[in-house]
Design a protein around this motif. Sequence first.
Motif, mmCIF file in Angstrom:
data_model
loop_
_atom_site.group_PDB
_atom_site.id
_atom_site.type_symbol
_atom_site.label_atom_id
_atom_site.label_comp_id
_atom_site.label_asym_id
_atom_site.label_seq_id
_atom_site.Cartn_x
_atom_site.Cartn_y
_atom_site.Cartn_z
ATOM 1 N N LEU A 1 -10.961 33.410 13.694
ATOM 2 C CA LEU A 1 -11.650 32.119 13.566
ATOM 3 C C LEU A 1 -12.920 32.237 12.723
ATOM 4 O O LEU A 1 -13.187 31.389 11.867
ATOM 5 N N ILE A 2 -13.689 33.287 12.943
ATOM 6 C CA ILE A 2 -14.906 33.509 12.152
ATOM 7 C C ILE A 2 -14.542 33.747 10.689
ATOM 8 O O ILE A 2 -15.207 33.239 9.782
ATOM 9 N N SER A 3 -13.473 34.498 10.454
ATOM 10 C CA SER A 3 -13.054 34.772 9.076
ATOM 11 C C SER A 3 -12.666 33.495 8.348
ATOM 12 O O SER A 3 -13.001 33.312 7.174
ATOM 13 N N ILE A 4 -11.950 32.614 9.022
ATOM 14 C CA ILE A 4 -11.546 31.354 8.403
ATOM 15 C C ILE A 4 -12.763 30.529 8.013
ATOM 16 O O ILE A 4 -12.844 29.991 6.906
ATOM 17 N N VAL A 5 -13.731 30.451 8.917
ATOM 18 C CA VAL A 5 -14.947 29.685 8.625
ATOM 19 C C VAL A 5 -15.732 30.332 7.488
ATOM 20 O O VAL A 5 -16.206 29.648 6.569
ATOM 21 N N LEU A 6 -15.855 31.650 7.512
ATOM 22 C CA LEU A 6 -16.625 32.343 6.481
ATOM 23 C C LEU A 6 -15.947 32.312 5.111
ATOM 24 O O LEU A 6 -16.617 32.298 4.081
ATOM 25 N N ILE A 7 -14.613 32.322 5.091
ATOM 26 C CA ILE A 7 -13.897 32.264 3.811
ATOM 27 C C ILE A 7 -14.203 30.947 3.101
ATOM 28 O O ILE A 7 -14.347 30.907 1.880
ATOM 29 N N LEU A 8 -14.325 29.885 3.883
ATOM 30 C CA LEU A 8 -14.631 28.586 3.280
ATOM 31 C C LEU A 8 -16.000 28.579 2.601
ATOM 32 O O LEU A 8 -16.199 27.889 1.608
ATOM 33 N N PHE A 9 -16.947 29.341 3.156
ATOM 34 C CA PHE A 9 -18.304 29.313 2.639
ATOM 35 C C PHE A 9 -18.656 30.499 1.737
ATOM 36 O O PHE A 9 -19.409 30.360 0.786
ATOM 37 N N PHE A 10 -18.130 31.682 2.052
ATOM 38 C CA PHE A 10 -18.553 32.877 1.331
ATOM 39 C C PHE A 10 -17.437 33.601 0.582
ATOM 40 O O PHE A 10 -17.668 34.639 -0.022
ATOM 41 N N LEU B 1 -14.513 36.066 -0.409
ATOM 42 C CA LEU B 1 -13.953 37.368 -0.028
ATOM 43 C C LEU B 1 -14.881 38.201 0.859
ATOM 44 O O LEU B 1 -14.427 39.140 1.505
ATOM 45 N N LEU B 2 -16.154 37.864 0.884
ATOM 46 C CA LEU B 2 -17.085 38.590 1.752
ATOM 47 C C LEU B 2 -16.681 38.463 3.229
ATOM 48 O O LEU B 2 -16.924 39.358 4.028
ATOM 49 N N ALA B 3 -15.991 37.394 3.556
ATOM 50 C CA ALA B 3 -15.585 37.145 4.936
ATOM 51 C C ALA B 3 -14.493 38.095 5.409
ATOM 52 O O ALA B 3 -14.292 38.260 6.612
ATOM 53 N N THR B 4 -13.776 38.724 4.498
ATOM 54 C CA THR B 4 -12.698 39.629 4.906
ATOM 55 C C THR B 4 -13.230 40.849 5.656
ATOM 56 O O THR B 4 -12.470 41.529 6.343
ATOM 57 N N LEU B 5 -14.516 41.112 5.562
ATOM 58 C CA LEU B 5 -15.100 42.227 6.315
ATOM 59 C C LEU B 5 -15.042 41.985 7.816
ATOM 60 O O LEU B 5 -15.035 42.927 8.598
ATOM 61 N N SER B 6 -14.987 40.726 8.232
ATOM 62 C CA SER B 6 -14.950 40.428 9.669
ATOM 63 C C SER B 6 -13.604 40.801 10.289
ATOM 64 O O SER B 6 -13.474 40.822 11.501
ATOM 65 N N PHE B 7 -12.586 41.081 9.468
ATOM 66 C CA PHE B 7 -11.309 41.538 10.025
ATOM 67 C C PHE B 7 -11.423 42.938 10.616
ATOM 68 O O PHE B 7 -10.595 43.344 11.429
ATOM 69 N N GLY B 8 -12.433 43.692 10.252
ATOM 70 C CA GLY B 8 -12.633 45.029 10.804
ATOM 71 C C GLY B 8 -13.257 45.017 12.187
ATOM 72 O O GLY B 8 -13.244 46.026 12.897
ATOM 73 N N LEU B 9 -13.794 43.886 12.617
ATOM 74 C CA LEU B 9 -14.443 43.777 13.930
ATOM 75 C C LEU B 9 -13.516 44.138 15.092
ATOM 76 O O LEU B 9 -13.906 44.917 15.962
ATOM 77 N N PRO B 10 -12.285 43.615 15.145
ATOM 78 C CA PRO B 10 -11.408 44.005 16.272
ATOM 79 C C PRO B 10 -11.111 45.498 16.309
ATOM 80 O O PRO B 10 -11.042 46.093 17.380
ATOM 81 N N MET B 11 -10.955 46.118 15.132
ATOM 82 C CA MET B 11 -10.672 47.552 15.100
ATOM 83 C C MET B 11 -11.850 48.354 15.621
ATOM 84 O O MET B 11 -11.675 49.310 16.388
ATOM 85 N N LEU B 12 -13.054 47.973 15.230
ATOM 86 C CA LEU B 12 -14.248 48.653 15.746
ATOM 87 C C LEU B 12 -14.360 48.491 17.252
ATOM 88 O O LEU B 12 -14.691 49.437 17.970
ATOM 89 N N PHE B 13 -14.075 47.298 17.730
ATOM 90 C CA PHE B 13 -14.142 47.041 19.172
ATOM 91 C C PHE B 13 -13.096 47.864 19.919
ATOM 92 O O PHE B 13 -13.375 48.437 20.971
#
Length: 114
Positions: free
Chosen positions: A72-81, A83-95
């Motif tokens: 959900l955060i990635s979708i919102v960030l892609i609209l505004f920023f 490709l920079l938003a694709t970094l948020s896909f790494g959050l679940p892996m880190l968790f």
Amino acid sequence: MLIIHYFKCNFCNKENKIKIAEDDRGALQMKKGDEIPYSCLECHKKDKIHINKIRATPSMTVFAFVSLISILISIVLILFFGLLATLSFGLPMLFYLFQQGQAKYFNSYRIKTK
């Protein structure tokens, strides 16, 4: 709870979950002692389980929730920023790696038996 603690019943050999707030067996031993009383969810017999027989695994429910939030955060960030938003896909892996580290730490620490 980030990790799930479970053990096998001494009578029916079925897995039972147990709620533990401590991060390792040392803190668990100081709080509850060497053995924890339990009532099996399958055979309904009461017994005590030694804390070395309790195992920990990462919680998939928490991982799924974090993954959903990340998407959900990635979708919102892609609209505004873009490709920079694709970094948020790494959050679940880190968790998930953090959860695995906690489970490994709990499972590797053993209490000396008398």
